[in-house]
Motif scaffolding. Sequence first.
Motif, PDB file in Angstrom:
ATOM      1  N   LYS A  13       0.856  -1.189   0.000  1.00 29.63           N
ATOM      2  CA  LYS A  13       0.000   0.000   0.000  1.00 29.63           C
ATOM      3  C   LYS A  13       0.887   1.232   0.000  1.00 29.63           C
ATOM      4  N   GLN A  15       0.783   5.457   0.001  1.00 27.07           N
ATOM      5  CA  GLN A  15      -0.112   6.574   0.275  1.00 27.07           C
ATOM      6  C   GLN A  15       0.607   7.906   0.218  1.00 27.07           C
ATOM      7  N   GLU A  38      -2.655   5.279  -3.214  1.00 27.63           N
ATOM      8  CA  GLU A  38      -3.348   6.531  -2.928  1.00 27.63           C
ATOM      9  C   GLU A  38      -2.316   7.662  -3.005  1.00 27.63           C
TER      10      GLU A  38
END
Length: 307
Positions: A13, A15, A38
Amino acid sequence: MSLSGLASLRNLKIQGGDVDRLPDAFTSLQSLAQLVVEMYSLDELPRDFGNLSSLKLLELNSCLFLTSLPESFGRLTNLEFLSVSTCRRRLQLPESISNLLSLVTFEILSCQELSPLPESLDDLKAVETLRLEEVGGITFLPASLGQLRRLCLLSVNCSNIRYLPLSLPSLPSLTNLNVAGARLVLLPVEIGQLLELWTLTVDAGNLMHLPPTLTLATALQELTLEIISSLPRGWGEEPWEEGNEGEEGSAGEEGEEGEEEEEEEEEEEEEEEEEEEEEVVESDGAEEGEWDEDGEEGEGSGEEEVE
């Protein structure tokens, strides 16, 4: 340390950050199965993004400046879940997206503008969930949508869509249809052929009428009509039956005539009741008058007798 050294990495992930692209070495993560990105400034994916051959889940969230997915995207043949959300620029999907034969869930959410969906969408035979919500730029859904034989949930929240494709009834597995955000003018009469449909949500604000064939969708358990200023025409009419297409208009006229006759009968009954009440009042008044006269006469005769 280089990302390429993480040969066993399965979940990643990324971000935030003011970074507009991912490093090319990123595509060497051959074991990567889940990727969530993200990055607000991200405007493109690596050209060889398709090298992530083990990828099963991909979420591209809040990539505000992302404008396209690379053509190599079609090499992600193990991808089962794809979600792209919150893009501010026009997003172009590659034609190669039709090669994602393992894709089960496909979502595009809160994107300001999306280029027309490719006609090759019908190659996504495994898709069970398709969500296009709060997406601008789309004015129609491709007819090839009707070839998604496994599609169970279709959610379309695109305010510029006025009509659904006539191929919609070719979806034998469709159980949940949500078109609340689409300002539909008409629902196709063929909607009655969706024999597995059990939930239907519609924005009825611009809907001219509910098709009488909706009664043929016998599995329908939940119907939601949103943003209603008035009920669509056809609501509450007698159920439609096959072979009665030509009788639909006459049935509506007969229903209106029946209502008028009932109203006239009610008015006549009310008038008769009023007349009866008036007659009763008059008769009571007459009796009181007679009693008064008799009383006066009685008193007068009594006085004469006393004298």
